[in-house]
Design an enzyme around this catalytic site. Structure first.
Site: not given
Ligand code: 13P
Length: 260
Positions: A13, A99, A171, A218, A239
C-alpha cells in the site's frame, strides 16, 4: 489445480493510504476476500502508522500482514525508525526489504538491505527481498549485473531461518507506476519470466533453497492472469492497483481463476 505449489498475492500500500483508509480497506478485504483457495497466500503491507490496526482487524483471518521496511537494531535511540521485533510483536509476519523506492528515494544501500534481511530473520519475519534495475541500468545493458550484485549482497553466506520461505520480488524500477492511473513502463510477462529464471538460479546457488519469485510493476486486473500463467512467476507484489478495493478484488478474482 495446483496442489503443491504456492501463489503469493501481495499488496504494497506504499504511502497511498492513511490510518482510516487502511482500516476500511482491510475491513473490506476481510469481509469479501478472506476465503481464498488452498495454496494462495494474501498479504497486505500497510504504512507503519496503520500496521497495528490492520493487523488487529485481520488477526482472525488467513490474510497476512507485513511491514514496508524495518530497522536492523531491535530498540534504542533511532528516531523515526521501527524495528523488525516491534513489527513482529504487532502481528506482522512479513517485511518488504530493499524496495526500489527505499533504495532510490532514501538512498538505502545493498549493505543496509543485508542488515535489514538479517534483522527480519532474527525477529521471525519473512523478508520479501526486493530487487530490480533502473531504466538507465537497463539501457546500459547492465540488468543482469545489477540483479546479481543485489542478490549476492542480500543472500551470500546467509544462514536462512528454517521454516521460512525464500521470497524475492523482482520489480523493474522502470515498470513501477506512480499511481493507479499512471502505469510505468510495460515489462511483459515473458520478459519478467526470463528474469525470474535468472533470479531463481542465482538465489538457489547462494542459499541452497528454491525461492519463490514475485513480479511487481504496474500489475493491473487486465494483466494479472498473463503474469500468473508464466513459468517462474510465483506471485505478484502490487502497488497502486492494490490500494482500491475494486481493483484488488478484481486482481484477486483473476488470480483465483488462473490458479484453478
Ligand atoms: P505498482 O503496482 O504501483 O507499479 O507498484 C509496484 C511496486 O512497487 C510494488 O512494491
Amino acid at each position: 489445480m495446483n496442489e503443491t505449489k504456492k501463489l503469493y498475492l501481495f499488496a504494497n500500500w506504499k504511502m497511498y493510504l492513511g490510518l482510516e483508509a487502511s482500516y476500511v480497506l482491510a475491513k473490506n478485504i476481510k469481509e469479501e476476500l478472506a476465503n481464498l483457495n488452498n495454496g494462495i497466500t494474501m498479504a497486505v503491507f500497510p504504512s507503519t502508522l496503520a500496521l497495528a490496526s490492520v493487523a488487529a482487524e485481520l488477526k482472525s483471518t488467513t490474510i497476512k500482514v507485513g511491514a514496508q521496511n524495518v530497522y536492523w537494531v531491535p530498540e534504542g535511540g533511532y528516531t523515526g525508525e521501527v524495528s523488525a521485533e516491534m513489527f513482529a510483536a504487532t502481528g506482522a509476519e512479513y517485511a518488504l526489504i530493499g524496495h526500489s523506492e527505499r533504495r532510490h528515494q532514501c538512498h538505502e544501500t545493498n549493505h543496509e538491505v543485508r542488515q535489514k534481511i538479517e534483522a527480519a530473520l532474527t525477529a521471525g519475519l519473512t523478508p520479501v527481498i526486493c530487487i530490480g534495475e533502473t531504466a538507465s541500468e537497463r539501457e546500459a545493458g547492465s540488468t543482469a549485473e545489477v540483479i546479481e550484485t543485489q542478490l549476492r549482497s542480500a543472500l551470500g553466506a546467509l544462514a536462512w531461518r528454517d521454516g521460512l520461505p525464500l521470497l524475492i520480488a523482482y520489480e523493474p524500477v522502470w515498470a513501477i507506476s506512480r499511481g493507479v492511473n499512471k502505469p510505468g513502463g510495460h515489462c511483459s510477462a515473458v520478459e519478467a519470466g526470463k528474469m525470474h529464471a535468472v533470479v531463481e538460479k542465482i538465489a538457489r546457488e547462494l542459499t541452497g533453497i528454491a525461492p519463490a519469485v514475485l513480479y511487481g510493476g504496474s500489475v493491473r486486473p487486465e494483466t494479472i492472469a498473463e503474469y500468473l500463467a508464466t513459468p517462474h512467476i510465483a506471485g505478484v507484489l502490487v502497488g497502486a492497483a492494490a490500494t482500491k478495493f475494486s481493483s484488488w478484488s478484481e486482481i484477486t478474482a483473476a488470480a483465483v481463476e488462473a490458479w484453478r
